[in-house]
Design a protein around this motif. Structure first.
Motif, PDB file in Angstrom:
ATOM      1  N   TYR A   1     -21.443  20.216  25.267  1.00 17.40           N
ATOM      2  CA  TYR A   1     -22.135  18.428  25.184  1.00 17.40           C
ATOM      3  C   TYR A   1     -21.761  18.074  26.925  1.00 17.40           C
ATOM      4  O   TYR A   1     -22.302  17.707  27.861  1.00 17.40           O
TER       5      TYR A   1
ATOM      6  N   LYS B   1     -24.605  12.248  18.680  1.00 18.41           N
ATOM      7  CA  LYS B   1     -25.485  11.159  19.349  1.00 18.41           C
ATOM      8  C   LYS B   1     -25.641  10.363  18.022  1.00 18.41           C
ATOM      9  O   LYS B   1     -26.315   9.269  18.111  1.00 18.41           O
TER      10      LYS B   1
ATOM     11  N   THR C   1     -24.042  18.407  18.719  1.00 21.70           N
ATOM     12  CA  THR C   1     -24.342  17.385  19.723  1.00 21.70           C
ATOM     13  C   THR C   1     -25.139  16.319  18.838  1.00 21.70           C
ATOM     14  O   THR C   1     -24.917  14.956  19.566  1.00 21.70           O
ATOM     15  N   TYR C   2     -26.054  17.231  18.341  1.00 21.17           N
ATOM     16  CA  TYR C   2     -26.685  16.482  17.560  1.00 21.17           C
ATOM     17  C   TYR C   2     -26.014  15.415  16.990  1.00 21.17           C
ATOM     18  O   TYR C   2     -26.208  13.917  16.705  1.00 21.17           O
TER      19      TYR C   2
ATOM     20  N   GLU D   1     -29.156  21.462  23.509  1.00 25.74           N
ATOM     21  CA  GLU D   1     -29.219  20.477  22.338  1.00 25.74           C
ATOM     22  C   GLU D   1     -28.494  21.619  20.868  1.00 25.74           C
ATOM     23  O   GLU D   1     -29.397  22.446  20.243  1.00 25.74           O
TER      24      GLU D   1
ATOM     25  N   GLN E   1     -22.859   7.489  18.671  1.00 28.37           N
ATOM     26  CA  GLN E   1     -23.646   6.708  19.639  1.00 28.37           C
ATOM     27  C   GLN E   1     -24.969   6.103  18.606  1.00 28.37           C
ATOM     28  O   GLN E   1     -24.943   4.514  19.132  1.00 28.37           O
ATOM     29  N   SER E   2     -25.544   6.374  17.788  1.00 29.03           N
ATOM     30  CA  SER E   2     -26.758   5.893  17.717  1.00 29.03           C
ATOM     31  C   SER E   2     -26.202   4.617  15.820  1.00 29.03           C
ATOM     32  O   SER E   2     -27.187   4.182  15.657  1.00 29.03           O
TER      33      SER E   2
END
Length: 320
Positions: free
Chosen positions: A257, A277, A273-274, A269, A281-282
């Motif tokens: 990351y 996120k 890291t996916y 990616e 984050q989402s």
């Protein structure tokens, strides 16, 4: 006849009592050692096994307000979503390639370092070399990432040499073609020295008389390493390889990351890291849990497969 029947019935009972008494004796004898083991068992139970309940989120329409129990079941909806997403192949292959190349190039280096250190006879020089090799392991991942951005920047010292050779700087941190090599080589630099400790410790147990006898018989240094040192550390190599292969999909999230840029995403990616996120984050907790659980299942399958293959190879060679 009656006595023999009673003896036949009491035989298993006597054996059970003997086993129970031996078990109590062992516990009484090693009670302090079991007591020392309790904190580790409790920590493992609390922080490893209890959180496994959270994996249920991957099969639910999880809502923090309703909680895990009251959230509706979604079945394999989020697993299908990930497997059918356009990013799946890229993310999965990035993770697999980064791990596979890291294992391919990183696994032999600690063994070579240990074999070379074993040939250093002066204790003072050996300690200084070990200190130099082990030091990078204690450098923070954040510091390593910062160093890489400084040294590999277009105006950095590495690109000063590249510009002199190629006539232009190389975009190490933005070109996806360079990301894997930057990640793997920096990882080898940071961990290889520390990973060699276990092999150095094993080689310390080799009887020097074996080397002396082989030298008298005319064996070269390479012959002695091949026939004496390598067989000594071969079982350890098998164990380390099984553990490394079992975690082949579990790449550290932090470094990948930290080294990510908007330009190198096609290579940088990965699943870890996916998950960060889409999960943190989402806020798509169920989807991120499904992706993480999928990754864990792949790891378990790889671990069992590699363990089976290595065991078969060792059995055929008569090691165990």
């Amino acid at each position: 006849m009656q006595n023999s029947a009673q003896t036949g019935k009491s035989g298993p009972l006597i054996k059970q009592k003997q086993k129970a008494s031996r078990g109590r004796g062992t516990f009484k004898k090693n009670g302090f050692l079991y007591l020392l083991l309790m904190p580790a068992l409790l920590l493992t139970l609390i922080f490893k096994y209890v959180p496994m309940y959270g994996a249920v989120i991957a099969f639910k329409e999880f809502s923090p307000i309703r909680g895990i129990l009251n959230s509706e079941w979604a079945g394999f909806k989020y697993f299908e979503k990930f497997l059918l997403s356009p990013n799946f192949e890229v993310i999965f292959m990035n993770t697999l390639k980064l791990s596979f190349y890291g294992l391919l190039f990183g696994f032999p280096i600690p063994i070579l370092l240990a074999l070379m250190l074993n040939q250093v006879r002066k204790a003072g020089a050996k300690k200084n070399i070990q200190l130099f090799l082990y030091a990078p392991n204690f450098v923070s991942v954040v510091v390593i990432a910062g160093m890489l951005f400084i040294f590999l920047s277009p105006t950095g010292p590495i690109n000063a040499i590249a510009t002199w050779i190629f006539g232009q700087p190389l975009m190490f941190m933005t070109d996806p073609a360079y990301f894997r090599w930057v990640y793997i080589l920096s990882d080898i630099w940071a961990t290889a020295g520390w990973a060699s400790i276990i092999y150095v410790a094993a080689l310390a147990g080799v009887d020097p008389e074996l080397h002396n006898a082989a030298s008298l018989d005319g064996a070269s240094l390479m012959r002695r390493i091949w026939h004496i040192d390598l067989p000594t550390i071969k079982p350890i190599m098998a164990i380390v390889f099984i553990l490394a292969a079992g975690g082949i999909m579990s790449i550290g999230f932090e470094k990948a990351y930290l080294l990510q840029t908007s330009m190198n995403l096609p290579s940088s990616e990965i699943i870890a890291t996916y998950v960060y996120k889409v999960g943190l984050q989402s806020g798509d907790y169920s989807y991120s849990a499904a992706v993480g659980l999928f990754n864990s299942v792949i790891n378990v399958i790889l671990l069992l497969t590699v363990n089976f293959v290595v065991k078969k190879l060792n059995d055929n060679q008569g090691l165990y």
